[in-house]
Design a protein around this motif. Structure first.
Motif, short mmCIF file in Angstrom:
data_model
loop_
_atom_site.label_atom_id
_atom_site.label_comp_id
_atom_site.label_asym_id
_atom_site.label_seq_id
_atom_site.Cartn_x
_atom_site.Cartn_y
_atom_site.Cartn_z
N ALA A 24 8.55 59.19 108.51
CA ALA A 24 9.09 60.26 108.14
C ALA A 24 8.32 60.99 107.20
O ALA A 24 8.18 62.43 107.12
N ARG A 25 7.75 60.48 106.08
CA ARG A 25 6.84 60.86 105.25
C ARG A 25 5.66 61.74 105.95
O ARG A 25 5.16 62.88 105.35
N VAL A 26 5.05 61.28 106.98
CA VAL A 26 3.86 61.73 107.62
C VAL A 26 4.47 63.08 108.25
O VAL A 26 3.89 64.34 108.09
N VAL A 27 5.48 63.12 108.93
CA VAL A 27 6.14 64.46 109.64
C VAL A 27 6.53 65.41 108.44
O VAL A 27 6.05 66.75 108.54
N GLU A 28 7.18 64.96 107.16
CA GLU A 28 7.42 65.80 106.03
C GLU A 28 6.24 66.59 105.64
O GLU A 28 5.91 67.70 105.25
N HIS A 29 4.99 65.77 105.27
CA HIS A 29 3.84 66.27 105.03
C HIS A 29 3.37 67.37 105.63
O HIS A 29 2.89 68.47 105.29
N PHE A 30 3.38 67.17 106.94
CA PHE A 30 2.56 68.15 107.78
C PHE A 30 3.55 69.36 108.34
O PHE A 30 3.07 70.37 108.50
#
Length: 191
Positions: free
Chosen positions: A109-115
Protein backbone atom coordinates in the motif's frame (compact mmCIF):
# COMPACT_ATOMS: atom_id res chain seq x y z
CA UNK A 1 17.61 -4.21 1.64
CA UNK A 2 16.17 -0.71 2.15
CA UNK A 3 15.56 2.17 -0.23
CA UNK A 4 14.11 5.43 1.06
CA UNK A 5 11.60 7.13 -1.22
CA UNK A 6 11.95 10.88 -0.57
CA UNK A 7 9.66 13.91 -0.77
CA UNK A 8 10.32 16.81 -3.16
CA UNK A 9 10.79 20.30 -1.69
CA UNK A 10 7.88 22.78 -1.67
CA UNK A 11 7.17 26.47 -0.95
CA UNK A 12 3.70 26.82 0.59
CA UNK A 13 3.84 30.63 0.82
CA UNK A 14 4.57 30.96 -2.92
CA UNK A 15 1.82 28.42 -3.63
CA UNK A 16 -0.65 30.45 -1.52
CA UNK A 17 0.16 33.64 -3.44
CA UNK A 18 -0.16 31.81 -6.76
CA UNK A 19 -3.51 30.32 -5.66
CA UNK A 20 -4.81 33.80 -4.80
CA UNK A 21 -3.69 35.13 -8.20
CA UNK A 22 -5.26 32.12 -9.96
CA UNK A 23 -8.59 32.56 -8.18
CA UNK A 24 -8.56 36.32 -8.81
CA UNK A 25 -7.85 35.73 -12.52
CA UNK A 26 -10.97 33.52 -12.63
CA UNK A 27 -13.06 36.33 -11.14
CA UNK A 28 -13.25 34.96 -7.58
CA UNK A 29 -13.13 37.62 -4.87
CA UNK A 30 -10.59 36.24 -2.41
CA UNK A 31 -11.39 39.10 0.01
CA UNK A 32 -15.05 38.03 0.36
CA UNK A 33 -16.21 36.60 3.68
CA UNK A 34 -15.27 32.96 3.89
CA UNK A 35 -12.69 33.26 1.09
CA UNK A 36 -9.82 35.04 2.85
CA UNK A 37 -8.09 31.80 3.90
CA UNK A 38 -9.04 29.83 0.79
CA UNK A 39 -5.74 30.40 -1.10
CA UNK A 40 -3.79 29.06 1.90
CA UNK A 41 -6.15 26.09 2.29
CA UNK A 42 -5.93 25.42 -1.45
CA UNK A 43 -2.11 25.51 -1.32
CA UNK A 44 -2.04 23.10 1.64
CA UNK A 45 -4.57 20.77 0.00
CA UNK A 46 -2.60 20.53 -3.24
CA UNK A 47 0.67 20.16 -1.33
CA UNK A 48 -0.86 17.21 0.53
CA UNK A 49 -2.19 15.62 -2.67
CA UNK A 50 1.02 16.18 -4.65
CA UNK A 51 3.67 15.34 -2.03
CA UNK A 52 4.36 11.68 -1.32
CA UNK A 53 5.11 10.77 2.27
CA UNK A 54 8.64 9.50 2.84
CA UNK A 55 8.97 5.86 3.68
CA UNK A 56 11.64 3.22 3.72
CA UNK A 57 10.36 -0.06 2.29
CA UNK A 58 12.32 -2.96 3.69
CA UNK A 59 12.54 -6.26 1.87
CA UNK A 60 13.29 -9.56 3.58
CA UNK A 61 14.82 -12.86 2.58
CA UNK A 62 12.15 -15.38 1.60
CA UNK A 63 13.49 -17.81 4.23
CA UNK A 64 10.53 -20.17 4.02
CA UNK A 65 10.59 -20.38 0.23
CA UNK A 66 7.02 -19.14 -0.16
CA UNK A 67 6.21 -19.51 -3.86
CA UNK A 68 2.49 -18.75 -4.15
CA UNK A 69 0.84 -15.47 -5.13
CA UNK A 70 0.91 -12.60 -2.63
CA UNK A 71 -1.91 -10.14 -3.35
CA UNK A 72 -3.18 -6.99 -1.64
CA UNK A 73 -6.60 -6.16 -3.03
CA UNK A 74 -8.55 -2.90 -2.98
CA UNK A 75 -5.72 -0.61 -1.85
CA UNK A 76 -7.27 2.88 -1.91
CA UNK A 77 -5.65 5.34 -4.29
CA UNK A 78 -5.99 9.11 -4.48
CA UNK A 79 -4.07 10.91 -7.16
CA UNK A 80 -4.22 14.02 -9.33
CA UNK A 81 -4.52 13.93 -13.11
CA UNK A 82 -1.59 15.76 -14.66
CA UNK A 83 -3.76 17.16 -17.45
CA UNK A 84 -6.31 19.08 -15.32
CA UNK A 85 -4.93 18.79 -11.75
CA UNK A 86 -8.23 17.22 -10.70
CA UNK A 87 -8.30 14.14 -8.48
CA UNK A 88 -8.86 10.57 -9.51
CA UNK A 89 -9.78 7.99 -6.90
CA UNK A 90 -10.12 4.25 -6.88
CA UNK A 91 -8.40 1.05 -5.84
CA UNK A 92 -5.27 -0.86 -6.76
CA UNK A 93 -4.84 -4.63 -6.69
CA UNK A 94 -1.14 -5.46 -6.35
CA UNK A 95 0.42 -8.89 -6.34
CA UNK A 96 3.64 -10.77 -6.93
CA UNK A 97 5.04 -14.28 -7.11
CA UNK A 98 7.96 -14.21 -4.66
CA UNK A 99 11.51 -15.04 -5.58
CA UNK A 100 14.29 -14.70 -3.00
CA UNK A 101 12.91 -11.47 -1.44
CA UNK A 102 9.53 -10.54 0.04
CA UNK A 103 8.06 -7.21 1.10
CA UNK A 104 6.13 -6.36 4.26
CA UNK A 105 2.44 -6.47 3.33
CA UNK A 106 1.69 -2.89 4.40
CA UNK A 107 4.48 -1.74 2.12
CA UNK A 108 2.46 -2.75 -0.94
CA UNK A 109 0.00 0.00 0.00
CA UNK A 110 2.87 2.41 0.75
CA UNK A 111 4.39 1.86 -2.71
CA UNK A 112 1.01 2.61 -4.33
CA UNK A 113 0.59 5.70 -2.12
CA UNK A 114 4.08 6.94 -2.98
CA UNK A 115 3.64 6.78 -6.75
CA UNK A 116 0.03 8.06 -6.61
CA UNK A 117 1.18 11.41 -5.21
CA UNK A 118 2.17 14.04 -7.73
CA UNK A 119 0.69 14.87 -11.12
CA UNK A 120 -0.01 11.47 -12.61
CA UNK A 121 -1.70 9.47 -15.33
CA UNK A 122 -3.23 6.15 -14.40
CA UNK A 123 -1.32 4.17 -17.02
CA UNK A 124 2.06 5.43 -15.76
CA UNK A 125 1.05 4.92 -12.12
CA UNK A 126 0.17 1.28 -12.85
CA UNK A 127 3.51 0.71 -14.56
CA UNK A 128 5.56 2.54 -11.90
CA UNK A 129 4.20 0.35 -9.09
CA UNK A 130 4.84 -2.83 -11.09
CA UNK A 131 8.34 -1.77 -12.18
CA UNK A 132 9.34 -0.75 -8.64
CA UNK A 133 8.26 -4.12 -7.22
CA UNK A 134 10.03 -5.93 -10.05
CA UNK A 135 13.28 -4.01 -9.49
CA UNK A 136 13.26 -4.22 -5.68
CA UNK A 137 12.12 -7.82 -5.23
CA UNK A 138 13.15 -9.56 -8.46
CA UNK A 139 10.04 -11.76 -8.12
CA UNK A 140 8.94 -14.44 -10.59
CA UNK A 141 6.03 -12.19 -11.58
CA UNK A 142 4.25 -8.92 -10.75
CA UNK A 143 0.69 -7.83 -11.39
CA UNK A 144 -0.96 -4.45 -10.83
CA UNK A 145 -4.56 -3.57 -11.71
CA UNK A 146 -5.93 -0.10 -10.97
CA UNK A 147 -9.59 0.91 -11.21
CA UNK A 148 -10.32 4.61 -10.80
CA UNK A 149 -12.86 7.34 -11.43
CA UNK A 150 -11.33 10.51 -12.87
CA UNK A 151 -13.00 13.75 -11.79
CA UNK A 152 -11.70 15.42 -14.97
CA UNK A 153 -14.09 13.05 -16.78
CA UNK A 154 -17.01 13.19 -14.35
CA UNK A 155 -17.06 16.89 -13.30
CA UNK A 156 -16.25 18.49 -16.66
CA UNK A 157 -16.14 17.66 -20.33
CA UNK A 158 -18.14 14.50 -21.00
CA UNK A 159 -19.45 14.43 -17.37
CA UNK A 160 -19.44 10.62 -17.28
CA UNK A 161 -20.20 10.30 -13.56
CA UNK A 162 -19.35 6.84 -12.25
CA UNK A 163 -17.26 5.76 -15.26
CA UNK A 164 -14.20 3.84 -14.08
CA UNK A 165 -10.97 3.36 -15.97
CA UNK A 166 -9.12 0.04 -15.52
CA UNK A 167 -5.41 -0.35 -16.28
CA UNK A 168 -3.08 -3.28 -15.76
CA UNK A 169 0.59 -4.14 -15.89
CA UNK A 170 1.65 -7.78 -15.75
CA UNK A 171 5.31 -8.80 -15.68
CA UNK A 172 7.16 -12.11 -15.66
CA UNK A 173 5.12 -15.26 -15.04
CA UNK A 174 1.95 -13.24 -14.47
CA UNK A 175 2.25 -12.02 -18.05
CA UNK A 176 3.47 -15.11 -19.88
CA UNK A 177 2.06 -18.07 -17.94
CA UNK A 178 -1.68 -18.40 -18.69
CA UNK A 179 -2.44 -20.18 -15.39
CA UNK A 180 -0.60 -17.63 -13.23
CA UNK A 181 -2.16 -14.77 -15.19
CA UNK A 182 -5.68 -16.20 -14.75
CA UNK A 183 -5.10 -16.78 -11.02
CA UNK A 184 -3.93 -13.20 -10.47
CA UNK A 185 -6.78 -11.64 -12.46
CA UNK A 186 -9.39 -13.83 -10.72
CA UNK A 187 -8.02 -12.97 -7.27
CA UNK A 188 -7.81 -9.27 -8.17
CA UNK A 189 -11.52 -9.37 -9.09
CA UNK A 190 -12.32 -11.13 -5.82
CA UNK A 191 -13.12 -14.56 -7.29
Amino acid sequence: MTVTLRRPSRDLLAAEHAAAEFMTALGIDVTAEGMADTPARMARAYAEMLTPPEFTPTTFDNDHGYDELVLARSIPIRSVCEHHLLPFVGVAHVGYLPGHRILGLSKLARVVEHFAHGPQVQERLTRQVADWLDQQLRPRGVGVVIEAEHLCMSLRGVRAVGARTVTSTLLGALRVDPGSRAEFLAMAKGH
